[in-house]
Motif scaffolding. Sequence first.
Motif, mmCIF file in Angstrom:
data_model
loop_
_atom_site.group_PDB
_atom_site.id
_atom_site.type_symbol
_atom_site.label_atom_id
_atom_site.label_comp_id
_atom_site.label_asym_id
_atom_site.label_seq_id
_atom_site.Cartn_x
_atom_site.Cartn_y
_atom_site.Cartn_z
ATOM 1 N N VAL A 52 25.868 2.879 -78.057
ATOM 2 C CA VAL A 52 27.153 3.482 -78.387
ATOM 3 C C VAL A 52 27.889 2.494 -79.277
ATOM 4 O O VAL A 52 28.076 1.335 -78.916
ATOM 5 C CB VAL A 52 27.986 3.770 -77.119
ATOM 6 N N PHE A 53 28.281 2.952 -80.466
ATOM 7 C CA PHE A 53 29.005 2.121 -81.431
ATOM 8 C C PHE A 53 30.384 2.740 -81.589
ATOM 9 O O PHE A 53 30.525 3.841 -82.102
ATOM 10 C CB PHE A 53 28.246 2.097 -82.759
ATOM 11 N N VAL A 54 31.408 2.052 -81.120
ATOM 12 C CA VAL A 54 32.759 2.587 -81.095
ATOM 13 C C VAL A 54 33.603 1.896 -82.163
ATOM 14 O O VAL A 54 33.586 0.669 -82.275
ATOM 15 C CB VAL A 54 33.400 2.368 -79.710
ATOM 16 N N VAL A 55 34.316 2.707 -82.942
ATOM 17 C CA VAL A 55 35.237 2.177 -83.953
ATOM 18 C C VAL A 55 36.605 2.814 -83.738
ATOM 19 O O VAL A 55 36.698 3.947 -83.264
ATOM 20 C CB VAL A 55 34.744 2.425 -85.397
ATOM 21 N N PRO A 56 37.678 2.105 -84.078
ATOM 22 C CA PRO A 56 39.018 2.605 -83.782
ATOM 23 C C PRO A 56 39.590 3.616 -84.784
ATOM 24 O O PRO A 56 40.695 4.088 -84.580
ATOM 25 C CB PRO A 56 39.865 1.335 -83.772
ATOM 26 N N SER A 57 38.877 3.933 -85.844
ATOM 27 C CA SER A 57 39.428 4.881 -86.809
ATOM 28 C C SER A 57 38.325 5.579 -87.590
ATOM 29 O O SER A 57 37.208 5.092 -87.698
ATOM 30 C CB SER A 57 40.372 4.170 -87.787
ATOM 31 N N ILE A 58 38.668 6.744 -88.128
ATOM 32 C CA ILE A 58 37.724 7.512 -88.950
ATOM 33 C C ILE A 58 37.294 6.701 -90.167
ATOM 34 O O ILE A 58 36.129 6.725 -90.560
ATOM 35 C CB ILE A 58 38.349 8.853 -89.392
ATOM 36 N N GLU A 59 38.216 5.953 -90.773
ATOM 37 C CA GLU A 59 37.891 5.158 -91.957
ATOM 38 C C GLU A 59 36.776 4.157 -91.688
ATOM 39 O O GLU A 59 35.876 3.980 -92.506
ATOM 40 C CB GLU A 59 39.135 4.415 -92.488
ATOM 41 N N MET A 61 34.494 4.454 -89.351
ATOM 42 C CA MET A 61 33.267 5.214 -89.118
ATOM 43 C C MET A 61 32.609 5.553 -90.454
ATOM 44 O O MET A 61 31.408 5.403 -90.621
ATOM 45 C CB MET A 61 33.562 6.492 -88.331
ATOM 46 N N VAL A 62 33.398 6.018 -91.403
ATOM 47 C CA VAL A 62 32.870 6.347 -92.727
ATOM 48 C C VAL A 62 32.318 5.093 -93.408
ATOM 49 O O VAL A 62 31.245 5.111 -93.995
ATOM 50 C CB VAL A 62 33.961 7.020 -93.588
#
Length: 66
Positions: A52-59, A61-62
């Motif tokens: 599971v790779f979690v990032v705090p924003s859509i930006e 993730m992109v």
Amino acid sequence: MYNLRPYQVEAVRAVLESTETSVAVALATGLGKTLLSKEIIRRYHEKGARVVFVVPSIELMVQTGG
């Protein structure tokens, strides 16, 4: 393909050798957290593990190719 810096190689080794079920790696801005994460995920994926790779924003993730 990409080449990891020595401190990234050490971080990958430390994560893969950890006996913990959950790990976190902290690096300052610009030190290659995205490449480090990709390498760790790649190695676990080769072993058949789920990640599971979690990032705090859509930006972010992109940016990481999500």
